[in-house]
Design a protein around this motif. Structure first.
Motif, short mmCIF file in Angstrom:
data_model
loop_
_atom_site.label_atom_id
_atom_site.label_comp_id
_atom_site.label_asym_id
_atom_site.label_seq_id
_atom_site.Cartn_x
_atom_site.Cartn_y
_atom_site.Cartn_z
N VAL A 97 0.85 -1.19 0.00
CA VAL A 97 0.00 0.00 0.00
C VAL A 97 0.88 1.24 0.00
CG1 VAL A 97 -1.94 -1.13 1.15
CG2 VAL A 97 -0.25 0.08 2.52
N GLY A 98 0.35 2.31 -0.56
CA GLY A 98 1.09 3.57 -0.63
C GLY A 98 0.68 4.53 0.46
N GLN A 99 1.13 5.75 0.30
CA GLN A 99 0.80 6.81 1.24
C GLN A 99 -0.68 7.16 1.14
OE1 GLN A 99 3.44 9.82 -0.33
NE2 GLN A 99 4.81 9.57 1.42
N GLU A 100 -1.26 7.49 2.27
CA GLU A 100 -2.65 7.93 2.28
C GLU A 100 -2.81 9.18 1.39
OE1 GLU A 100 -6.45 7.55 2.95
OE2 GLU A 100 -5.26 6.39 4.36
N SER A 101 -1.84 10.07 1.43
CA SER A 101 -1.97 11.35 0.73
C SER A 101 -1.61 11.30 -0.75
CB SER A 101 -1.09 12.40 1.41
OG SER A 101 0.28 12.01 1.32
N ALA A 102 -0.75 10.34 -1.16
CA ALA A 102 -0.25 10.40 -2.53
C ALA A 102 -0.12 9.06 -3.24
CB ALA A 102 1.12 11.09 -2.53
N GLY A 103 -0.41 7.97 -2.58
CA GLY A 103 -0.23 6.67 -3.22
C GLY A 103 1.24 6.32 -3.33
N VAL A 104 1.65 5.82 -4.50
CA VAL A 104 3.06 5.49 -4.75
C VAL A 104 3.50 6.14 -6.04
CG1 VAL A 104 2.95 3.27 -3.52
CG2 VAL A 104 2.52 3.34 -5.98
N PRO A 105 4.81 6.36 -6.19
CA PRO A 105 5.32 6.91 -7.45
C PRO A 105 5.18 5.92 -8.60
CG PRO A 105 7.04 6.87 -5.74
CD PRO A 105 5.84 6.21 -5.18
N GLU A 106 5.30 6.43 -9.79
CA GLU A 106 5.12 5.62 -11.00
C GLU A 106 6.10 4.45 -11.07
OE1 GLU A 106 2.58 4.63 -13.69
OE2 GLU A 106 2.33 6.50 -12.58
N PHE A 107 7.34 4.64 -10.58
CA PHE A 107 8.31 3.55 -10.68
C PHE A 107 7.89 2.35 -9.84
CE2 PHE A 107 10.10 5.69 -6.95
CZ PHE A 107 10.56 4.64 -6.16
N ILE A 108 7.10 2.57 -8.82
CA ILE A 108 6.61 1.44 -8.03
C ILE A 108 5.44 0.77 -8.75
CG2 ILE A 108 5.52 0.79 -5.84
CD1 ILE A 108 7.46 2.69 -4.51
N HIS A 109 4.59 1.55 -9.40
CA HIS A 109 3.56 0.94 -10.26
C HIS A 109 4.23 0.02 -11.28
CE1 HIS A 109 -0.35 2.84 -9.34
NE2 HIS A 109 0.40 3.80 -8.84
N ASP A 110 5.34 0.49 -11.86
CA ASP A 110 6.04 -0.29 -12.87
C ASP A 110 6.68 -1.55 -12.27
OD1 ASP A 110 5.34 1.67 -14.70
OD2 ASP A 110 7.29 2.67 -14.62
N ALA A 111 7.08 -1.49 -11.02
CA ALA A 111 7.74 -2.63 -10.36
C ALA A 111 6.74 -3.71 -9.91
CB ALA A 111 8.54 -2.15 -9.15
N ALA A 112 5.49 -3.34 -9.80
CA ALA A 112 4.48 -4.29 -9.30
C ALA A 112 4.22 -5.40 -10.31
CB ALA A 112 3.18 -3.55 -8.99
N ASP A 113 4.10 -6.60 -9.79
CA ASP A 113 3.76 -7.75 -10.63
C ASP A 113 2.26 -7.81 -10.92
OD1 ASP A 113 6.44 -8.98 -10.68
OD2 ASP A 113 6.10 -9.16 -8.52
N LEU A 114 1.48 -7.26 -10.00
CA LEU A 114 0.02 -7.25 -10.12
C LEU A 114 -0.49 -5.99 -9.43
CD1 LEU A 114 -2.68 -8.76 -10.77
CD2 LEU A 114 -2.43 -9.88 -8.53
N ARG A 115 -1.46 -5.32 -10.06
CA ARG A 115 -2.08 -4.12 -9.48
C ARG A 115 -3.56 -4.38 -9.31
NH1 ARG A 115 1.92 -3.08 -12.55
NH2 ARG A 115 0.85 -3.10 -14.54
N VAL A 116 -4.03 -4.32 -8.05
CA VAL A 116 -5.42 -4.60 -7.75
C VAL A 116 -6.09 -3.36 -7.16
CG1 VAL A 116 -4.99 -7.06 -7.40
CG2 VAL A 116 -5.01 -5.53 -5.43
N ARG A 117 -7.40 -3.31 -7.35
CA ARG A 117 -8.19 -2.20 -6.80
C ARG A 117 -9.41 -2.77 -6.09
NH1 ARG A 117 -12.49 -2.39 -9.88
NH2 ARG A 117 -12.25 -3.01 -12.05
N VAL A 118 -9.88 -2.03 -5.12
CA VAL A 118 -11.14 -2.36 -4.47
C VAL A 118 -12.22 -1.61 -5.24
CG1 VAL A 118 -12.50 -2.18 -2.36
CG2 VAL A 118 -10.04 -2.68 -2.22
N PRO A 119 -13.19 -2.31 -5.83
CA PRO A 119 -14.25 -1.63 -6.58
C PRO A 119 -15.05 -0.69 -5.66
CG PRO A 119 -14.24 -3.98 -7.05
CD PRO A 119 -13.33 -3.77 -5.89
N LEU A 120 -15.33 0.49 -6.17
CA LEU A 120 -16.07 1.51 -5.40
C LEU A 120 -17.32 1.93 -6.16
CD1 LEU A 120 -13.09 3.82 -4.36
CD2 LEU A 120 -14.10 1.95 -3.05
N ALA A 121 -18.21 2.56 -5.43
CA ALA A 121 -19.40 3.13 -6.05
C ALA A 121 -18.97 4.21 -7.06
CB ALA A 121 -20.30 3.74 -4.97
N PRO A 122 -19.73 4.38 -8.14
CA PRO A 122 -19.38 5.37 -9.16
C PRO A 122 -19.19 6.77 -8.56
CG PRO A 122 -21.19 4.00 -9.92
CD PRO A 122 -20.96 3.66 -8.47
N GLY A 123 -18.13 7.44 -9.04
CA GLY A 123 -17.87 8.81 -8.63
C GLY A 123 -17.04 8.95 -7.36
N LEU A 124 -16.75 7.85 -6.68
CA LEU A 124 -15.95 7.93 -5.46
C LEU A 124 -14.51 7.54 -5.76
CD1 LEU A 124 -18.52 6.55 -2.90
CD2 LEU A 124 -18.02 8.91 -3.53
#
Length: 149
Positions: A97-124
């Motif tokens: 998990v990344g920072q509450e305020s900013a997530g993670v930098p792009e190089f960490i997105h690139d380093a990830a083997d898998l990127r998952v999200r928790v589905p949210l209600a539209p607009g949130l």
């Protein structure tokens, strides 16, 4: 399975995640620098006495973390293309998990083997990072039959 916190900036969330790790038997890695002086005292209110019970490793930076940890890196991100319930987890995964305020930098997105999200209600936009992590850790433990006996 491990839970890694990239440069966390909210001591309350760190304490909550340390408590989660202790209670569910999931090791926790804290990747510094943190947005606050990291210590057991800083997270005591939310971690209570559980911060002494978690398998905790603190890494000076991203490079130190990567040198110390092997395993598939699963990034929890609002930009993930796979819903956390559709992903297949392994018992040696590192859930990041990344920072509450900013997530993670792009190089960490690139380093990830898998990127998952928790589905949210539209607009949130996003959940609190500790809540999202708890949901994904729970699903990963369910799939890998990793809950404590």
């Amino acid at each position: 399975m491990r839970l890694a916190l990239f440069q966390p900036d909210q001591p309350g969330n760190v304490g909550t995640l340390l408590r989660l790790g202790a209670c569910l038997g999931v090791a926790v890695d804290v990747i510094e620098p943190c947005g606050f002086p990291f210590s057991h005292h800083a997270v005591k209110r939310s971690a209570m006495d559980y911060s002494e019970l978690v398998d905790l490793s603190v890494h000076a930076d991203w490079d130190a973390f990567r040198a110390a940890r092997a395993g598939r890196l699963v990034l929890l991100t609002t930009k993930g293309s796979v819903a956390h319930t559709d992903a297949g987890y392994r018992s040696d995964d590192i859930l990041l998990v990344g920072q509450e305020s900013a997530g993670v930098p792009e190089f960490i997105h690139d380093a990830a083997d898998l990127r998952v999200r928790v589905p949210l209600a539209p607009g949130l936009r996003s959940l609190n990072v500790a809540i999202a992590a708890a949901m994904v850790v729970g699903e990963a433990l369910r799939q890998t039959e990793g809950y404590p006996a």
